[in-house]
Motif scaffolding. Structure first.
Motif, PDB file in Angstrom:
ATOM      1  N   ALA A 287     -11.845   4.022  10.685  1.00  0.00           N
ATOM      2  CA  ALA A 287     -10.442   4.239  10.324  1.00  0.00           C
ATOM      3  C   ALA A 287     -10.258   4.628   8.863  1.00  0.00           C
ATOM      4  CB  ALA A 287      -9.621   2.988  10.633  1.00  0.00           C
ATOM      5  N   PHE A 288     -11.214   4.273   8.015  1.00  0.00           N
ATOM      6  CA  PHE A 288     -11.079   4.566   6.589  1.00  0.00           C
ATOM      7  C   PHE A 288     -11.690   5.915   6.202  1.00  0.00           C
ATOM      8  CE2 PHE A 288     -10.986  -0.138   6.790  1.00  0.00           C
ATOM      9  CZ  PHE A 288      -9.680  -0.300   6.374  1.00  0.00           C
ATOM     10  N   GLU A 289     -12.192   6.648   7.183  1.00  0.00           N
ATOM     11  CA  GLU A 289     -12.752   7.973   6.900  1.00  0.00           C
ATOM     12  C   GLU A 289     -11.630   8.957   6.575  1.00  0.00           C
ATOM     13  OE1 GLU A 289     -15.097   9.170  10.256  1.00  0.00           O
ATOM     14  OE2 GLU A 289     -16.354   7.373  10.136  1.00  0.00           O
ATOM     15  N   ALA A 290     -11.911   9.870   5.671  1.00  0.00           N
ATOM     16  CA  ALA A 290     -10.914  10.863   5.247  1.00  0.00           C
ATOM     17  C   ALA A 290     -10.395  11.657   6.437  1.00  0.00           C
ATOM     18  CB  ALA A 290     -11.524  11.796   4.219  1.00  0.00           C
ATOM     19  N   GLY A 291      -9.083  11.825   6.497  1.00  0.00           N
ATOM     20  CA  GLY A 291      -8.451  12.635   7.531  1.00  0.00           C
ATOM     21  C   GLY A 291      -8.214  11.933   8.848  1.00  0.00           C
ATOM     22  N   ARG A 292      -8.754  10.761   9.038  1.00  0.00           N
ATOM     23  CA  ARG A 292      -8.570  10.024  10.295  1.00  0.00           C
ATOM     24  C   ARG A 292      -7.203   9.342  10.275  1.00  0.00           C
ATOM     25  NH1 ARG A 292     -11.035   8.977  14.875  1.00  0.00           N
ATOM     26  NH2 ARG A 292     -11.062   6.879  15.698  1.00  0.00           N
ATOM     27  N   ARG A 293      -6.528   9.353  11.421  1.00  0.00           N
ATOM     28  CA  ARG A 293      -5.196   8.761  11.525  1.00  0.00           C
ATOM     29  C   ARG A 293      -5.200   7.615  12.549  1.00  0.00           C
ATOM     30  NH1 ARG A 293      -4.901  13.831  10.466  1.00  0.00           N
ATOM     31  NH2 ARG A 293      -4.959  14.591  12.592  1.00  0.00           N
ATOM     32  N   THR A 294      -4.879   6.419  12.037  1.00  0.00           N
ATOM     33  CA  THR A 294      -4.822   5.216  12.866  1.00  0.00           C
ATOM     34  C   THR A 294      -3.463   4.562  12.676  1.00  0.00           C
ATOM     35  OG1 THR A 294      -7.203   4.853  12.633  1.00  0.00           O
ATOM     36  CG2 THR A 294      -5.879   2.950  13.297  1.00  0.00           C
ATOM     37  N   MET A 295      -2.816   4.217  13.781  1.00  0.00           N
ATOM     38  CA  MET A 295      -1.555   3.470  13.731  1.00  0.00           C
ATOM     39  C   MET A 295      -1.839   2.035  14.153  1.00  0.00           C
ATOM     40  SD  MET A 295       1.273   6.116  15.308  1.00  0.00           S
ATOM     41  CE  MET A 295       2.720   5.259  14.655  1.00  0.00           C
TER      42      MET A 295
ATOM     43  N   CYS B 253      -3.880  -7.481   5.524  1.00  0.00           N
ATOM     44  CA  CYS B 253      -5.178  -7.542   6.196  1.00  0.00           C
ATOM     45  C   CYS B 253      -5.885  -6.186   6.132  1.00  0.00           C
ATOM     46  CB  CYS B 253      -4.980  -7.992   7.645  1.00  0.00           C
ATOM     47  SG  CYS B 253      -6.504  -8.108   8.594  1.00  0.00           S
ATOM     48  N   VAL B 254      -5.137  -5.108   6.352  1.00  0.00           N
ATOM     49  CA  VAL B 254      -5.706  -3.756   6.296  1.00  0.00           C
ATOM     50  C   VAL B 254      -6.188  -3.449   4.878  1.00  0.00           C
ATOM     51  CG1 VAL B 254      -5.176  -1.288   6.523  1.00  0.00           C
ATOM     52  CG2 VAL B 254      -4.378  -2.902   8.264  1.00  0.00           C
ATOM     53  N   ARG B 255      -5.408  -3.831   3.886  1.00  0.00           N
ATOM     54  CA  ARG B 255      -5.824  -3.614   2.487  1.00  0.00           C
ATOM     55  C   ARG B 255      -7.121  -4.363   2.188  1.00  0.00           C
ATOM     56  NH1 ARG B 255      -0.157  -4.560   1.823  1.00  0.00           N
ATOM     57  NH2 ARG B 255       0.901  -2.566   1.522  1.00  0.00           N
ATOM     58  N   ALA B 256      -7.225  -5.599   2.670  1.00  0.00           N
ATOM     59  CA  ALA B 256      -8.448  -6.384   2.468  1.00  0.00           C
ATOM     60  C   ALA B 256      -9.627  -5.724   3.178  1.00  0.00           C
ATOM     61  CB  ALA B 256      -8.242  -7.812   2.975  1.00  0.00           C
ATOM     62  N   ALA B 257      -9.395  -5.204   4.367  1.00  0.00           N
ATOM     63  CA  ALA B 257     -10.467  -4.511   5.102  1.00  0.00           C
ATOM     64  C   ALA B 257     -10.910  -3.260   4.362  1.00  0.00           C
ATOM     65  CB  ALA B 257      -9.987  -4.151   6.517  1.00  0.00           C
ATOM     66  N   ALA B 258      -9.968  -2.558   3.743  1.00  0.00           N
ATOM     67  CA  ALA B 258     -10.305  -1.352   2.972  1.00  0.00           C
ATOM     68  C   ALA B 258     -11.193  -1.712   1.788  1.00  0.00           C
ATOM     69  CB  ALA B 258      -9.040  -0.639   2.502  1.00  0.00           C
TER      70      ALA B 258
ATOM     71  N   PHE C 162       0.049   3.111   4.842  1.00  0.00           N
ATOM     72  CA  PHE C 162       1.501   3.264   4.895  1.00  0.00           C
ATOM     73  C   PHE C 162       2.087   2.074   5.646  1.00  0.00           C
ATOM     74  CE2 PHE C 162      -0.554   7.403   5.037  1.00  0.00           C
ATOM     75  CZ  PHE C 162       0.069   8.091   4.011  1.00  0.00           C
ATOM     76  N   VAL C 163       3.242   1.580   5.216  1.00  0.00           N
ATOM     77  CA  VAL C 163       3.928   0.497   5.924  1.00  0.00           C
ATOM     78  C   VAL C 163       5.326   0.998   6.280  1.00  0.00           C
ATOM     79  CG1 VAL C 163       4.681  -1.900   5.873  1.00  0.00           C
ATOM     80  CG2 VAL C 163       2.607  -1.219   4.631  1.00  0.00           C
TER      81      VAL C 163
ATOM     82  N   VAL D 203       0.680   1.281   9.245  1.00  0.00           N
ATOM     83  CA  VAL D 203       1.076  -0.025   9.769  1.00  0.00           C
ATOM     84  C   VAL D 203       2.568   0.046  10.058  1.00  0.00           C
ATOM     85  CG1 VAL D 203       1.244  -2.493   9.282  1.00  0.00           C
ATOM     86  CG2 VAL D 203      -0.713  -1.184   8.411  1.00  0.00           C
ATOM     87  N   CYS D 204       2.958  -0.340  11.268  1.00  0.00           N
ATOM     88  CA  CYS D 204       4.351  -0.154  11.646  1.00  0.00           C
ATOM     89  C   CYS D 204       4.801  -1.153  12.696  1.00  0.00           C
ATOM     90  CB  CYS D 204       4.554   1.271  12.168  1.00  0.00           C
ATOM     91  SG  CYS D 204       3.431   1.719  13.509  1.00  0.00           S
TER      92      CYS D 204
END
Length: 148
Positions: A27-35, A50-55, A66-67, A92-93
């Motif tokens: 999910a952290f690869e350039a250009g990949r889109r994950t919701m 949590c996503v920020r910590a995973a990054a 994005f939130v 994140v939504c």
């Protein structure tokens, strides 16, 4: 749509599962889109942390996160969707983004950090990926209270 479910015992296990899903899926690869969907604004903020910590753990310090919730100003919503479509990242939504948005380039993966409250919400969330014949995947993280 390739779908999978991960059963977890509690919120701590859910956060660990979310981190594992994001890093193993690229999910952290350039250009990949994950919701990543959460059920409330407060939950979306928790999930974003949590996503920020995973990054950070994945050494993806420049990952775009994005939130997007009902509290996001209308002008910011448009800019976020456009940036997400053009550059990718993790979106994140809440369910406010499950209908009526078109993401340029498509969404490769939908993750339900909080399982949908009903079948219609589930369909709209998962429907963000694999649009117009494209492939995509959906992962649902399920706590005991969310099992039907």
């Amino acid at each position: 749509v390739n779908q999978r479910w991960i059963n977890v015992a509690d919120n701590d296990a859910a956060e660990t599962a979310l981190k594992d899903v994001l890093t193993s899926d690229g999910a952290f690869e350039a250009g990949r889109r994950t919701m990543v969907f959460a059920k409330t604004v407060k939950a979306a903020e928790r999930v974003a942390d949590c996503v920020r910590a995973a990054a950070v753990e994945a050494n993806a310090h420049d990952a775009e996160i994005f939130v997007y919730t009902k509290n996001t100003h209308v002008s910011e919503r448009f800019e976020m969707i456009q940036a997400f479509g053009e550059r990718g990242g993790i979106f994140v939504c809440t369910d406010s983004a499950s209908r009526g948005i078109d993401v340029k380039g498509g969404v490769q993966h939908v993750v339900q950090a909080d399982f949908a409250q009903d079948a219609v919400s589930y369909l709209h969330r998962v429907g963000r990926t694999a649009r117009a014949g494209a492939s995509g995947s959906a992962t649902s993280i399920v706590r005991p209270a969310e099992k039907v």
